[in-house]
Design an enzyme around this catalytic site. Structure first.
Site, PDB file in Angstrom:
ATOM      1  N   HIS A   1      12.952 -35.773 -31.289  1.00  0.00           N
ATOM      2  CA  HIS A   1      12.721 -36.331 -32.217  1.00  0.00           C
ATOM      3  C   HIS A   1      11.627 -35.235 -32.976  1.00  0.00           C
ATOM      4  O   HIS A   1      10.938 -35.273 -33.484  1.00  0.00           O
ATOM      5  CB  HIS A   1      11.172 -36.898 -30.840  1.00  0.00           C
ATOM      6  CG  HIS A   1      11.359 -37.998 -30.293  1.00  0.00           C
ATOM      7  ND1 HIS A   1      11.244 -39.266 -30.798  1.00  0.00           N
ATOM      8  CD2 HIS A   1      11.502 -37.452 -28.843  1.00  0.00           C
ATOM      9  CE1 HIS A   1      11.874 -39.388 -28.928  1.00  0.00           C
ATOM     10  NE2 HIS A   1      11.944 -39.198 -28.553  1.00  0.00           N
TER      11      HIS A   1
ATOM     12  N   CYS B   1       0.669  -1.288   0.215  1.00  0.00           N
ATOM     13  CA  CYS B   1       0.134  -0.341  -0.063  1.00  0.00           C
ATOM     14  C   CYS B   1       0.890   1.213   0.065  1.00  0.00           C
ATOM     15  O   CYS B   1       2.093   1.318  -0.019  1.00  0.00           O
ATOM     16  CB  CYS B   1      -0.601  -0.205   1.010  1.00  0.00           C
ATOM     17  SG  CYS B   1      -1.990  -1.806   1.335  1.00  0.00           S
TER      18      CYS B   1
ATOM     19  N   LYS C   1       9.590 -15.704 -20.475  1.00  0.00           N
ATOM     20  CA  LYS C   1       9.831 -13.992 -20.077  1.00  0.00           C
ATOM     21  C   LYS C   1      11.239 -13.950 -21.397  1.00  0.00           C
ATOM     22  O   LYS C   1      10.317 -12.441 -21.271  1.00  0.00           O
ATOM     23  CB  LYS C   1      10.726 -14.592 -18.721  1.00  0.00           C
ATOM     24  CG  LYS C   1      10.112 -14.470 -17.438  1.00  0.00           C
ATOM     25  CD  LYS C   1       9.797 -13.154 -17.370  1.00  0.00           C
ATOM     26  CE  LYS C   1       8.312 -13.104 -17.330  1.00  0.00           C
ATOM     27  NZ  LYS C   1       7.288 -14.032 -16.838  1.00  0.00           N
TER      28      LYS C   1
ATOM     29  N   GLU D   1       8.628 -12.551 -24.389  1.00  0.00           N
ATOM     30  CA  GLU D   1       7.838 -11.251 -24.293  1.00  0.00           C
ATOM     31  C   GLU D   1       7.824 -10.430 -23.942  1.00  0.00           C
ATOM     32  O   GLU D   1       7.078  -8.825 -24.400  1.00  0.00           O
ATOM     33  CB  GLU D   1       6.515 -12.153 -23.312  1.00  0.00           C
ATOM     34  CG  GLU D   1       7.302 -12.171 -21.349  1.00  0.00           C
ATOM     35  CD  GLU D   1       6.098 -12.173 -20.498  1.00  0.00           C
ATOM     36  OE1 GLU D   1       4.913 -11.455 -20.637  1.00  0.00           O
ATOM     37  OE2 GLU D   1       6.450 -12.485 -19.733  1.00  0.00           O
TER      38      GLU D   1
ATOM     39  N   ARG E   1       1.650   1.674  -5.871  1.00  0.00           N
ATOM     40  CA  ARG E   1       1.445   0.753  -4.812  1.00  0.00           C
ATOM     41  C   ARG E   1      -0.294   0.180  -4.420  1.00  0.00           C
ATOM     42  O   ARG E   1       0.203  -1.099  -3.574  1.00  0.00           O
ATOM     43  CB  ARG E   1       2.269   1.384  -4.072  1.00  0.00           C
ATOM     44  CG  ARG E   1       3.478   2.192  -3.875  1.00  0.00           C
ATOM     45  CD  ARG E   1       4.042   2.941  -3.071  1.00  0.00           C
ATOM     46  NE  ARG E   1       4.254   1.824  -1.696  1.00  0.00           N
ATOM     47  CZ  ARG E   1       5.073   1.464  -2.007  1.00  0.00           C
ATOM     48  NH1 ARG E   1       6.125   0.500  -1.986  1.00  0.00           N
ATOM     49  NH2 ARG E   1       5.073   0.040  -0.194  1.00  0.00           N
TER      50      ARG E   1
ATOM     51  N   TRP F   1      -3.920  -1.432  -0.930  1.00  0.00           N
ATOM     52  CA  TRP F   1      -3.666  -2.620  -2.113  1.00  0.00           C
ATOM     53  C   TRP F   1      -4.088  -3.780  -1.089  1.00  0.00           C
ATOM     54  O   TRP F   1      -3.652  -4.277  -0.301  1.00  0.00           O
ATOM     55  CB  TRP F   1      -2.439  -3.030  -2.402  1.00  0.00           C
ATOM     56  CG  TRP F   1      -2.539  -4.319  -3.296  1.00  0.00           C
ATOM     57  CD1 TRP F   1      -2.035  -5.707  -2.187  1.00  0.00           C
ATOM     58  CD2 TRP F   1      -2.953  -4.527  -4.844  1.00  0.00           C
ATOM     59  NE1 TRP F   1      -1.604  -6.344  -3.698  1.00  0.00           N
ATOM     60  CE2 TRP F   1      -2.578  -5.756  -4.585  1.00  0.00           C
ATOM     61  CE3 TRP F   1      -2.939  -4.241  -5.321  1.00  0.00           C
ATOM     62  CZ2 TRP F   1      -2.254  -6.768  -5.895  1.00  0.00           C
ATOM     63  CZ3 TRP F   1      -3.239  -4.172  -6.675  1.00  0.00           C
ATOM     64  CH2 TRP F   1      -2.551  -5.877  -7.259  1.00  0.00           C
TER      65      TRP F   1
ATOM     66  N   LYS G   1      -1.554  -6.497 -18.994  1.00  0.00           N
ATOM     67  CA  LYS G   1      -0.893  -6.594 -17.698  1.00  0.00           C
ATOM     68  C   LYS G   1      -1.953  -8.033 -17.811  1.00  0.00           C
ATOM     69  O   LYS G   1      -1.485  -8.734 -17.172  1.00  0.00           O
ATOM     70  CB  LYS G   1      -0.618  -5.398 -16.817  1.00  0.00           C
ATOM     71  CG  LYS G   1      -0.742  -6.055 -15.240  1.00  0.00           C
ATOM     72  CD  LYS G   1       0.798  -6.910 -15.491  1.00  0.00           C
ATOM     73  CE  LYS G   1       0.751  -7.687 -14.015  1.00  0.00           C
ATOM     74  NZ  LYS G   1       2.395  -8.681 -14.321  1.00  0.00           N
TER      75      LYS G   1
ATOM     76  N   ASN H   1       1.339   0.416   6.303  1.00  0.00           N
ATOM     77  CA  ASN H   1       1.217  -0.997   4.940  1.00  0.00           C
ATOM     78  C   ASN H   1       2.018  -2.205   5.545  1.00  0.00           C
ATOM     79  O   ASN H   1       2.729  -2.112   5.455  1.00  0.00           O
ATOM     80  CB  ASN H   1       2.252  -0.386   4.037  1.00  0.00           C
ATOM     81  CG  ASN H   1       2.946  -0.829   3.023  1.00  0.00           C
ATOM     82  OD1 ASN H   1       2.085  -1.483   2.837  1.00  0.00           O
ATOM     83  ND2 ASN H   1       4.138  -1.071   2.538  1.00  0.00           N
ATOM     84  N   GLY H   2       1.524  -3.306   4.923  1.00  0.00           N
ATOM     85  CA  GLY H   2       2.415  -4.419   5.466  1.00  0.00           C
ATOM     86  C   GLY H   2       1.256  -5.350   5.827  1.00  0.00           C
ATOM     87  O   GLY H   2       0.267  -5.724   5.537  1.00  0.00           O
TER      88      GLY H   2
ATOM     89  N   GLU I   1       8.979 -21.104 -18.643  1.00  0.00           N
ATOM     90  CA  GLU I   1       8.651 -20.290 -18.168  1.00  0.00           C
ATOM     91  C   GLU I   1       9.693 -18.697 -18.520  1.00  0.00           C
ATOM     92  O   GLU I   1       9.575 -17.347 -18.862  1.00  0.00           O
ATOM     93  CB  GLU I   1       8.431 -20.145 -16.328  1.00  0.00           C
ATOM     94  CG  GLU I   1       8.388 -19.141 -15.572  1.00  0.00           C
ATOM     95  CD  GLU I   1       7.086 -17.839 -16.417  1.00  0.00           C
ATOM     96  OE1 GLU I   1       6.370 -18.015 -16.944  1.00  0.00           O
ATOM     97  OE2 GLU I   1       7.305 -16.308 -15.934  1.00  0.00           O
TER      98      GLU I   1
END
Ligand code: AGP
Length: 609
Positions: free
Chosen positions: A505, A2, A486, A489, A27, A76, A604, A102-103, A482
């Site tokens: 193969h 946050c 990365k 993209e 945030r 958040w 996103k 925040n936390g 993955e």
């Protein structure tokens, strides 16, 4: 994650607080609030669900709130849906304290029952509210002593701004593990979660150390350490431009978020481990239901799908339950087999991906029990799933997910271990060993991030290549998938991942002299096989970059370069492998000058099918 701000000085506080929150909206942006205190010690708080603009409209840009001291918060949500009541500031029952936070307060449930037993009434579902009531409970005339007593009760992470109505020209700020800076102005002083919020007012800052209490007025800042002795702090000058500062000094949000992974994984894992046991307090999978599960489906898109493959390997190993993985966009078209005894795990960072939401709805139509692994509280998938296990990665701004992915994998480990313990399919010693390694993941990620030069160097060697191959076996194959995603993209280099045993193969016909092949050779059980696949591509001219565990050092005889992950339980290694491959993709894209945070053609959250 946050954003918090605070102000004390000669100017009207509310407009300045709102202005600071605007800079911190990245945030957290699901709700916001401010509290200001006038010279008579009257605290006025205004809170609103939704984007900050709602609060700005509600307070006429802050003009209708009097007071030259105040605190503010943009949220958040981690505990409690985004709504007015759960927004910060939270006030004590007697209205004398206001708190922004925040936390994550990891022991808030036990503090909440302690306070409820003392007669306090809670109005929100947040962890933060316990702080406001604890301040009231411990206040006996000395506000600093009261704050110190409250801090001694809290476990977890926090950056706090506190108003107290008996000290109308002062507010208080404390941090532990969550960021907080003190900005020093002319006859005015500030706090903020990070410097961008304050750069227009000052470039002189003080960094607080954990559990120091800062008493902030317009004319001075006094800081007390844990022993309540005054700490002299040397201010430092910041010449960042505001744009760079918003990224905490990193050139891109993606690199900032790669470096936030130790905290993101810690915040996802640690609140769910109590007395060396996994407690998934936020989901209701009864032992009876768990024992009835005959199959698990795991569904997601992109990186979330890759996390699902890791989950498949892991859960099948520790639970001996069959697990199927599907691209969400494919799931509902294959007439999936599901019923009450099938658990469908839905993975989505944003919680808004249209294909994944559609898969969730199909699973529910088939009467499957649905468990969502989501980062955004109150998102569509979170709301519609039967259960939600939230990752606490905080807002992820870069389109390419990093902390979103590693916290998804960490969440799947938590679920797998929880199920295995319930099913008694894991020996206690193995359970303890994995739990220990899970708790150390965060520190191991930190170790990896301390030496970026290895991946920077490799990126400088291979950024001109048009094609890269990624290979691996078992979980290492999922890591290869993955890693390839990365790279492609954000750098636009064509990269494909293959099961190491699959190359011969057909695809091996593409390997020619100089072809770069990234071989993920972490799993010791499969190392000899992977090593022979590495030799296969080498004899055809490939240049091999290996990612390996320390027990697989023989790979050095074949690879041009080898990146070693820190020692950890082999089943948990993919989280560490991912960090190396994120850094490699990032530095390749950086040296190519790509638009890393906003790659072409990508969004996103893909909210269209
Ligand atoms: C990953 O870097 C991409 N941004 C993309 O594959 C992403 O993982 C996918 O679109 C799923 O998004 P979600 O987790 O928000 O559902």
């Amino acid at each position: 994650m946050c954003g918090i701000v605070g102000y004390a000085g000669r100017r009207k506080a509310a407009p300045l607080l709102l202005d600071g929150l605007k800079k911190l909206e990245y945030r957290g942006y699901d709700s916001s609030g401010i509290a200001v205190e006038n010279a008579k010690g009257e605290i006025q708080a205004v809170k609103a669900k939704g984007r900050l603009i709602k609060l700005i409209e509600l307070t006429s840009g802050g003009e209708n709130l009097d007071g030259t001291v105040g605190i503010g918060h943009t949220r958040w949500a981690t505990h409690g849906e985004p709504n007015d009541v759960n927004s910060h500031p939270h006030l004590s029952e007697d209205g004398r304290f206001a708190v922004v936070h925040n936390g994550i307060i990891e022991n808030y449930l036990e503090l909440k029952s302690f306070l409820t037993d003392k007669g306090f009434k809670f109005v929100s579902q947040t962890d933060t509210e316990v702080i406001a009531h604890l301040l009231e409970y411990y206040f006996d005339g000395d506000v600093l002593d009261c704050i110190r007593k409250v801090l001694n009760k809290l476990s977890g992470s926090y950056a706090l701004g506190i108003l107290f109505n008996e000290t109308p020209d002062v507010f208080y700020a404390i941090r532990k593990d969550s960021p907080l800076v003190v900005g020093l102005g002319k006859d005015e002083n500030f706090i903020a979660s990070d410097m961008p919020a304050l750069l227009k007012h000052t470039r002189n800052f003080i960094l607080l150390s954990d559990d120091e209490i800062a008493c902030i007025s317009g004319t001075k800042v006094v800081i007390y350490n844990k022993n309540m002795e005054v700490e002299e702090k040397k201010p430092f000058f910041v010449d960042w431009d505001p744009e760079t500062a918003e990224k905490g000094g990193y050139p891109h949000f993606m690199l900032k978020e790669i470096h936030e992974q130790p905290k993101a994984v810690r915040d996802t894992v640690m609140p769910r481990i109590k007395d060396d046991k996994i407690v998934l307090y936020d989901i209701s999978l009864s032992a009876e239901y768990v024992k009835s599960i005959k199959k698990i489906n795991i569904v997601g898109c992109g990186s979330a799908y890759h996390a699902g493959i890791i989950g498949k390997y892991y859960i099948e190993r520790v639970c001996r339950i069959p697990v199927e993985t599907d691209f969400a966009s494919e799931f509902r078209y294959r007439s999936p087999i599901a019923d009450e005894r099938v658990l469908t795990i839905i993975i989505s960072q944003s919680g808004e991906t249209a294909d994944t939401l559609a898969a969730l709805r199909e699973a529910k139509r088939l009467k499957s029990r649905t468990l969502a692994v989501v980062n955004v509280l109150g998102s569509s998938i979170a709301r519609e799933a039967d259960d939600v296990l939230y990752t606490h990665a905080g807002p992820e701004i870069a389109v390419a997910t990093t902390k979103g992915y590693t916290t998804q994998v960490a969440a799947l480990y938590l679920i797998g271990l929880y199920l295995a313990k319930t099913l008694d399919t894991i020996p206690q010693s193995e359970y303890e060993e994995q739990l220990k390694s899970l708790k150390n993941l965060s520190d191991n990620i930190t170790k990896l991030l301390e030496k970026p030069e290895e991946t920077q160097y490799l990126a400088s060697l291979y950024y001109k290549n048009k094609d890269l191959f990624f290979i691996g076996r078992g979980m290492d194959y999922a890591s290869a998938l993955e890693g390839a995603l990365k790279l492609k993209e954000i750098s636009y280099i064509h990269a494909e991942a293959y099961p190491a045993g699959e190359l011969k193969h057909g695809t091996i016909s593409l390997i020619e002299n100089g072809s770069p092949v990234i071989a993920v050779a972490v799993d010791k059980r499969l190392f000899e096989k992977t090593l022979s696949n590495i030799k296969e591509v080498k004899t055809r001219g490939a240049k091999v970059i290996a990612v390996a565990s320390n027990e697989n050092r023989a790979v050095e005889n074949e690879a041009e370069h080898t990146l070693y992950i820190p020692d950890c339980h082999p089943l948990l290694a993919p989280v560490l492998t991912a960090v190396y491959l994120q850094l490699f993709g990032y530095y390749v894209a950086a040296v190519k000058g790509c638009d890393i945070d906003k790659p072409r053609n990508l969004a996103k959250s893909v909210t269209v099918e």
